[in-house]
Write a protein that holds these residues in place. Sequence first.
Motif, PDB file in Angstrom:
ATOM      1  N   CYS A 181      19.872 -13.310 -10.971  1.00  0.00           N
ATOM      2  CA  CYS A 181      19.686 -12.196 -11.906  1.00  0.00           C
ATOM      3  C   CYS A 181      18.795 -12.688 -13.049  1.00  0.00           C
ATOM      4  N   ARG A 217      33.194 -12.511 -17.283  1.00  0.00           N
ATOM      5  CA  ARG A 217      32.141 -12.631 -16.281  1.00  0.00           C
ATOM      6  C   ARG A 217      31.117 -13.709 -16.627  1.00  0.00           C
ATOM      7  N   CYS A 230      23.231 -15.200 -12.464  1.00  0.00           N
ATOM      8  CA  CYS A 230      24.147 -15.321 -11.327  1.00  0.00           C
ATOM      9  C   CYS A 230      23.311 -15.180 -10.051  1.00  0.00           C
ATOM     10  N   CYS A 253      21.312  -8.271 -11.424  1.00  0.00           N
ATOM     11  CA  CYS A 253      22.605  -8.017 -10.773  1.00  0.00           C
ATOM     12  C   CYS A 253      23.072  -6.624 -11.183  1.00  0.00           C
ATOM     13  N   CYS A 307      24.393  -6.479 -15.010  1.00  0.00           N
ATOM     14  CA  CYS A 307      23.390  -6.447 -16.086  1.00  0.00           C
ATOM     15  C   CYS A 307      22.591  -5.148 -16.061  1.00  0.00           C
ATOM     16  N   CYS A 348      21.465 -12.759 -16.443  1.00  0.00           N
ATOM     17  CA  CYS A 348      22.654 -13.617 -16.548  1.00  0.00           C
ATOM     18  C   CYS A 348      22.594 -14.845 -15.646  1.00  0.00           C
TER      19      CYS A 348
HETATM   20 ZN   LIG Z   1      23.124 -10.312 -14.341  1.00  0.00          ZN
END
Ligand SMILES: [Zn+2]
Length: 247
Positions: A51, A147, A56, A90, A93, A54
């Motif tokens: 992402c 998260r 991930c 993601c 987000c 973030c």
């Molecule tokens: Zn994200």
Amino acid sequence: MIQLTPVLRPTDLTDELVQQLTDRFKADKTQRVWNEEFIKTALLQMSSGKCCYCECKINEESKYMEVEHYRCKDIYEDEVLLWSNLLPSCKRCNGTKHNHDTGVEPIIHPVNDDPRNHLELKAYRFYGRTLIGKTTVEVINLNERERLQRKRFEVGAEIKERLDELEIQMRDYLESLPSTRKRRNIIHKLRGIIQQGQPNEEYAATVSTEILREDSYHFVKAELINLGWWDDDFQRLEDELAKIAFL
Ligand SMILES: [Zn+2]
């Protein structure tokens, strides 16, 4: 968050196709015209399957990935397929940012801006250094406790633990008779730790920062240099960390 290197617009996304799909979207806003596999694949390549906000991993057959429009498609409908407006994100987000208007209140653009000019990373939380940074933290909810904050803490704590163990191993090596097995083990472990902070890895901003901030890392590195074990490859890997770490 780290700065991403742009990738070229896919050749399949021709000017004609952009025009055609943009018109289709403008006629019917429920059309998810950006939802093409070749678009997602190219965007994932740009972020090494992560992402853009973030960090991930979202690369599993692109099923968790959403095409993020930096400038919201509902307001800037002509930019719905403008390549420079598309980013890999993601679900969380993308959903959190929703229809925030970056034209009025800009946030960090993961390709055009270096997030380090706008953010600080302290105790696994991001803080805005500029108005754009502050807006980004808020709009993306970059410090969501469960998260994101907890995840950063977990990867950071793991790296710290591995570095502490490595420092002990290095001290042990220095105090005992030279051992090829121990030498190989130390080199192998350090390389593994630095690999984990490379830009293509999950949560690389946190991991690279943690590594370069730790005294144990600098102790081990200094001894490697003394012993002549620090090579060009180590230096290259460390340079990559320094490009993204929040120091
Ligand atoms: Zn994200």
